[in-house]
Design a protein around this motif. Structure first.
Motif, short mmCIF file in Angstrom:
data_model
loop_
_atom_site.label_atom_id
_atom_site.label_comp_id
_atom_site.label_asym_id
_atom_site.label_seq_id
_atom_site.Cartn_x
_atom_site.Cartn_y
_atom_site.Cartn_z
N CYS A 114 39.71 46.23 45.52
CA CYS A 114 40.05 44.87 45.11
C CYS A 114 39.27 44.48 43.87
O CYS A 114 38.09 44.82 43.72
N ALA A 115 39.94 43.79 42.97
CA ALA A 115 39.39 43.24 41.72
C ALA A 115 39.25 44.27 40.61
O ALA A 115 38.98 43.90 39.47
N THR A 116 39.42 45.57 40.90
CA THR A 116 39.22 46.58 39.86
C THR A 116 40.44 46.70 38.96
O THR A 116 41.58 46.52 39.38
N TRP A 117 40.16 47.05 37.70
CA TRP A 117 41.20 47.27 36.70
C TRP A 117 40.71 48.39 35.78
O TRP A 117 40.21 48.13 34.69
N ALA A 279 44.47 41.99 36.81
CA ALA A 279 43.95 42.17 38.17
C ALA A 279 43.63 40.85 38.86
O ALA A 279 43.73 40.73 40.08
N GLY A 280 43.24 39.83 38.07
CA GLY A 280 42.89 38.55 38.66
C GLY A 280 44.01 37.56 38.75
O GLY A 280 43.83 36.45 39.27
N SER A 281 45.19 37.91 38.25
CA SER A 281 46.32 36.98 38.32
C SER A 281 46.76 36.79 39.76
O SER A 281 46.66 37.71 40.58
N PRO A 282 47.24 35.60 40.14
CA PRO A 282 47.66 35.36 41.53
C PRO A 282 48.70 36.35 42.03
O PRO A 282 48.65 36.78 43.19
N GLY A 289 46.57 41.69 48.97
CA GLY A 289 45.89 41.41 50.24
C GLY A 289 44.39 41.33 50.10
O GLY A 289 43.65 41.49 51.09
N CYS A 290 43.93 41.06 48.89
CA CYS A 290 42.48 40.96 48.66
C CYS A 290 41.98 39.57 49.05
O CYS A 290 42.68 38.58 48.88
N PRO A 291 40.74 39.46 49.55
CA PRO A 291 40.25 38.19 50.10
C PRO A 291 39.72 37.24 49.05
O PRO A 291 39.42 37.63 47.91
N SER A 292 39.58 35.98 49.44
CA SER A 292 38.93 34.95 48.63
C SER A 292 39.60 34.87 47.26
O SER A 292 40.80 35.09 47.12
N THR A 293 38.84 34.52 46.24
CA THR A 293 39.32 34.58 44.87
C THR A 293 38.75 35.82 44.20
O THR A 293 37.71 36.35 44.63
N VAL A 298 34.10 39.52 43.17
CA VAL A 298 33.28 40.30 42.25
C VAL A 298 31.81 39.87 42.32
O VAL A 298 30.89 40.69 42.35
N ASN A 299 31.60 38.56 42.36
CA ASN A 299 30.23 38.04 42.34
C ASN A 299 29.43 38.39 43.59
O ASN A 299 28.23 38.69 43.51
#
Length: 323
Positions: A114-117, A279-282, A289-293, A298-299
């Protein structure tokens, strides 16, 4: 001696290729990658990333070389403060540029999660982008399983929907100003061409041929019996003829795009960013199916980036004269 060139630039639905032997120009293995250029500016795709320089990458164990491999990864130990630029990662580019060439990448592992590009691509040194063009060879986001190869150009570069390739055409307009810089992309048919499936199979080989008749990209998994021996054995000469290598997974013929005006000498780039324009677009992050925002993920979840790393066995660059 080089084999004679046989031009077959006929149509997009035919095996449009230039049959030609290419000689090894340079092989990059292990420590060779530390001689590449290290990018430390803000991410142009607006990712939640902090690209670090070579000394920082070495000190933080984000880049490690041996005699046989080169590894570059994201920080998977530390939280990211909201005021920071982003999660620490690596982006490098080749010191030399190339035009007519064949690139062969022997890859053990690519970043996933999740979040990776992550992306392996080439881009004009002269620019400014998108002048001179961009060729994305490996690219995907979040939990994708199929690779996407794309071109990004200035205006008047288009592809036909149907052409001599194994992958599925996603978009036909290469113009970066069209549809939020989607580019003209091809999704590969093999589910092990990207992400966890690729890694669990022990990786494989990617090859990109850029020539007079267009641009072609091939993928072979580690256990694929059809991989050409010149690719699997990193031989000093390759001939990217579809009659020898099989149909490419992605093919971008020059029949509807003037390559001389859209593509100039390119650097080779590896990078790993997070979130950002794709990767971060809705539609991409939420759909995976990635959690949170994306930025919160990432943080606050460093250990979830254990698999966010490139492990390269070798990169061979072949040119018509080997120079």
């Amino acid at each position: 001696m080089l084999a004679p060139i046989l031009l077959l630039c006929l149509s997009a639905s035919t095996l449009v290729q230039a049959s030609q032997s290419y000689l090894i120009n340079h092989t990059f293995i292990g420590n060779d990658f530390f001689a590449w250029d290290w990018y430390t500016s803000d991410d142009p795709t607006h990712g939640r990333v902090d690209y670090v320089d070579r000394p920082t990458a070495k000190a933080m164990n984000l880049s490690v070389a041996s005699e046989t491999t080169f590894l570059m990864r994201a920080d998977h130990l530390n939280l990211v403060h909201p005021a920071d630029r982003g999660r620490k990662s690596v982006r490098i580019s080749s010191p030399s540029t190339y035009t007519d060439s064949v690139l062969v990448l022997d890859l053990w592992h690519m970043p996933t999660g999740c979040a990776t590009w992550p992306a392996w691509w080439t881009v004009s040194k002269k620019g400014p982008w998108p002048n001179g063009g961009e060729i994305d060879i490996i690219e995907g986001v979040n939990n994708n399983s199929n690779n996407l190869a794309s071109l990004h150009t200035t205006t008047n570069c288009n592809m036909t929907q149907t052409r001599a390739q194994n992958g599925q055409t996603v978009s036909t307009q290469c113009d970066a100003s069209f549809n939020y810089n989607q580019g003209c992309g091809v999704s590969f048919s093999q589910p092990n061409s990207y992400g966890p499936g690729f890694n669990s199979d022990g990786g494989g080989w990617y090859a990109m041929h850029r020539g007079t008749c267009g641009i072609s990209v091939w993928f072979w998994s580690r256990d694929n019996s059809t991989v050409p021996i010149e690719v699997s054995q990193a031989l000093p000469t390759v001939n990217p003829d579809p009659s020898l290598w099989g149909s490419p997974d992605a093919f971008f013929p020059a029949t509807t795009c003037d390559y001389m005006s859209h593509f100039d000498p390119h650097n080779i780039v590896f990078d790993l960013t997070f979130c950002g324009d794709w990767a971060g677009s809705p539609s991409a992050y939420g759909a995976s199916g990635c959690p949170s925002t994306c930025e919160d993920y990432v943080n606050n979840n460093p250990t979830m980036f254990n698999e966010a790393y490139w492990e390269i066995k070798s990169l061979g660059v072949y040119t018509p004269d080997g120079r």
